[in-house]
Motif scaffolding. Structure first.
Motif, mmCIF file in Angstrom:
data_model
loop_
_atom_site.group_PDB
_atom_site.id
_atom_site.type_symbol
_atom_site.label_atom_id
_atom_site.label_comp_id
_atom_site.label_asym_id
_atom_site.label_seq_id
_atom_site.Cartn_x
_atom_site.Cartn_y
_atom_site.Cartn_z
ATOM 1 N N GLY A 84 -30.884 -29.325 20.383
ATOM 2 C CA GLY A 84 -30.456 -30.631 19.910
ATOM 3 C C GLY A 84 -31.096 -30.948 18.576
ATOM 4 O O GLY A 84 -31.843 -30.134 18.009
ATOM 5 N N PRO A 85 -30.843 -32.136 18.048
ATOM 6 C CA PRO A 85 -31.386 -32.527 16.749
ATOM 7 C C PRO A 85 -32.908 -32.377 16.707
ATOM 8 O O PRO A 85 -33.614 -32.756 17.641
ATOM 9 C CB PRO A 85 -30.981 -33.994 16.621
ATOM 10 N N GLY A 86 -33.374 -31.773 15.617
ATOM 11 C CA GLY A 86 -34.803 -31.583 15.423
ATOM 12 C C GLY A 86 -35.351 -30.325 16.064
ATOM 13 O O GLY A 86 -36.529 -30.018 15.917
ATOM 14 N N GLU A 87 -34.499 -29.559 16.759
ATOM 15 C CA GLU A 87 -34.966 -28.319 17.393
ATOM 16 C C GLU A 87 -34.544 -27.117 16.552
ATOM 17 O O GLU A 87 -33.462 -27.094 15.967
ATOM 18 C CB GLU A 87 -34.416 -28.193 18.809
ATOM 19 N N LEU A 88 -35.422 -26.120 16.515
ATOM 20 C CA LEU A 88 -35.113 -24.915 15.758
ATOM 21 C C LEU A 88 -35.273 -23.694 16.634
ATOM 22 O O LEU A 88 -35.930 -23.728 17.676
ATOM 23 C CB LEU A 88 -35.968 -24.803 14.496
ATOM 24 N N PHE A 89 -34.652 -22.615 16.176
ATOM 25 C CA PHE A 89 -34.706 -21.346 16.891
ATOM 26 C C PHE A 89 -34.674 -20.240 15.853
ATOM 27 O O PHE A 89 -33.907 -20.313 14.883
ATOM 28 C CB PHE A 89 -33.512 -21.207 17.835
ATOM 29 N N VAL A 90 -35.507 -19.229 16.035
ATOM 30 C CA VAL A 90 -35.499 -18.055 15.162
ATOM 31 C C VAL A 90 -35.062 -16.861 15.990
ATOM 32 O O VAL A 90 -35.694 -16.516 16.991
ATOM 33 C CB VAL A 90 -36.888 -17.809 14.540
ATOM 34 N N VAL A 91 -33.963 -16.247 15.568
ATOM 35 C CA VAL A 91 -33.475 -15.026 16.211
ATOM 36 C C VAL A 91 -34.114 -13.850 15.470
ATOM 37 O O VAL A 91 -33.924 -13.717 14.257
ATOM 38 C CB VAL A 91 -31.938 -14.924 16.147
ATOM 39 N N PRO A 92 -34.862 -13.002 16.165
ATOM 40 C CA PRO A 92 -35.493 -11.862 15.490
ATOM 41 C C PRO A 92 -34.469 -10.886 14.912
ATOM 42 O O PRO A 92 -33.358 -10.746 15.451
ATOM 43 C CB PRO A 92 -36.313 -11.189 16.596
ATOM 44 N N LYS A 93 -34.847 -10.214 13.856
ATOM 45 C CA LYS A 93 -33.939 -9.236 13.241
ATOM 46 C C LYS A 93 -33.504 -8.204 14.264
ATOM 47 O O LYS A 93 -34.253 -7.832 15.174
ATOM 48 C CB LYS A 93 -34.585 -8.577 12.032
ATOM 49 N N GLY A 94 -32.234 -7.811 14.127
ATOM 50 C CA GLY A 94 -31.683 -6.791 14.993
ATOM 51 C C GLY A 94 -31.212 -7.271 16.352
ATOM 52 O O GLY A 94 -30.652 -6.487 17.125
ATOM 53 N N VAL A 95 -31.384 -8.552 16.672
ATOM 54 C CA VAL A 95 -30.996 -9.083 17.986
ATOM 55 C C VAL A 95 -29.576 -9.665 17.895
ATOM 56 O O VAL A 95 -29.286 -10.499 17.040
ATOM 57 C CB VAL A 95 -32.000 -10.150 18.468
ATOM 58 N N THR A 96 -28.711 -9.240 18.790
ATOM 59 C CA THR A 96 -27.333 -9.726 18.819
ATOM 60 C C THR A 96 -27.307 -11.173 19.294
ATOM 61 O O THR A 96 -27.957 -11.524 20.279
ATOM 62 C CB THR A 96 -26.486 -8.843 19.749
ATOM 63 N N HIS A 97 -26.543 -12.001 18.581
ATOM 64 C CA HIS A 97 -26.490 -13.428 18.901
ATOM 65 C C HIS A 97 -25.203 -14.042 18.363
ATOM 66 O O HIS A 97 -24.499 -13.434 17.567
ATOM 67 C CB HIS A 97 -27.695 -14.154 18.295
ATOM 68 N N ARG A 98 -24.933 -15.264 18.838
ATOM 69 C CA ARG A 98 -23.847 -16.069 18.268
ATOM 70 C C ARG A 98 -24.170 -17.534 18.516
ATOM 71 O O ARG A 98 -24.613 -17.922 19.599
ATOM 72 C CB ARG A 98 -22.488 -15.730 18.861
#
Length: 116
Positions: free
Chosen positions: A70-84
């Protein structure tokens, strides 16, 4: 040097999945984008992917798990990890990536990243 008003920048376009560069930081593009619907699964083999939700709700499907932000939340997807990322309703997001990184992980299918 001047302040960047993210709400003003986001008001300048209405398209979805179309990141716009609003600033540069140590060789990185700082971008704003609007999400709605589903983006294709992809990865970035050489860089992490940074998402900060400004407005709305975003679900990140990361390999076999889903994370709702939600607003104000962040997420870092590590390199090489499949995501959408996906959003049922429009969401506004700040992204940070090394300059020139294709948003799809593939330069042939990536959106252009205009500066606003």
């Amino acid at each position: 040097m001047k302040p960047v008003n993210l709400a003003d920048k986001l008001s300048q376009f209405s398209t979805h999945w179309d990141p716009h560069v609003v600033a540069d930081y140590n060789g990185n593009d700082i971008m704003v984008v609007k999400f709605q619907g589903e983006f294709p699964f992809h990865d970035h083999p050489d860089t992490d992917d940074f998402f900060l939700v400004l407005e709305g709700e975003v679900t990140l499907d990361v390999e076999d798990r889903s994370h709702t932000l939600g607003p104000g939340e962040l997420f870092v997807v590590p390199k090489g990890v499949t995501h959408r990322p996906r959003a049922e309703n429009e969401a506004k997001v700040l992204l940070i990536e090394p300059a020139g990184t294709p948003n799809t992980g593939d330069a042939a299918t990536a959106a252009k990243k205009p500066r606003i």
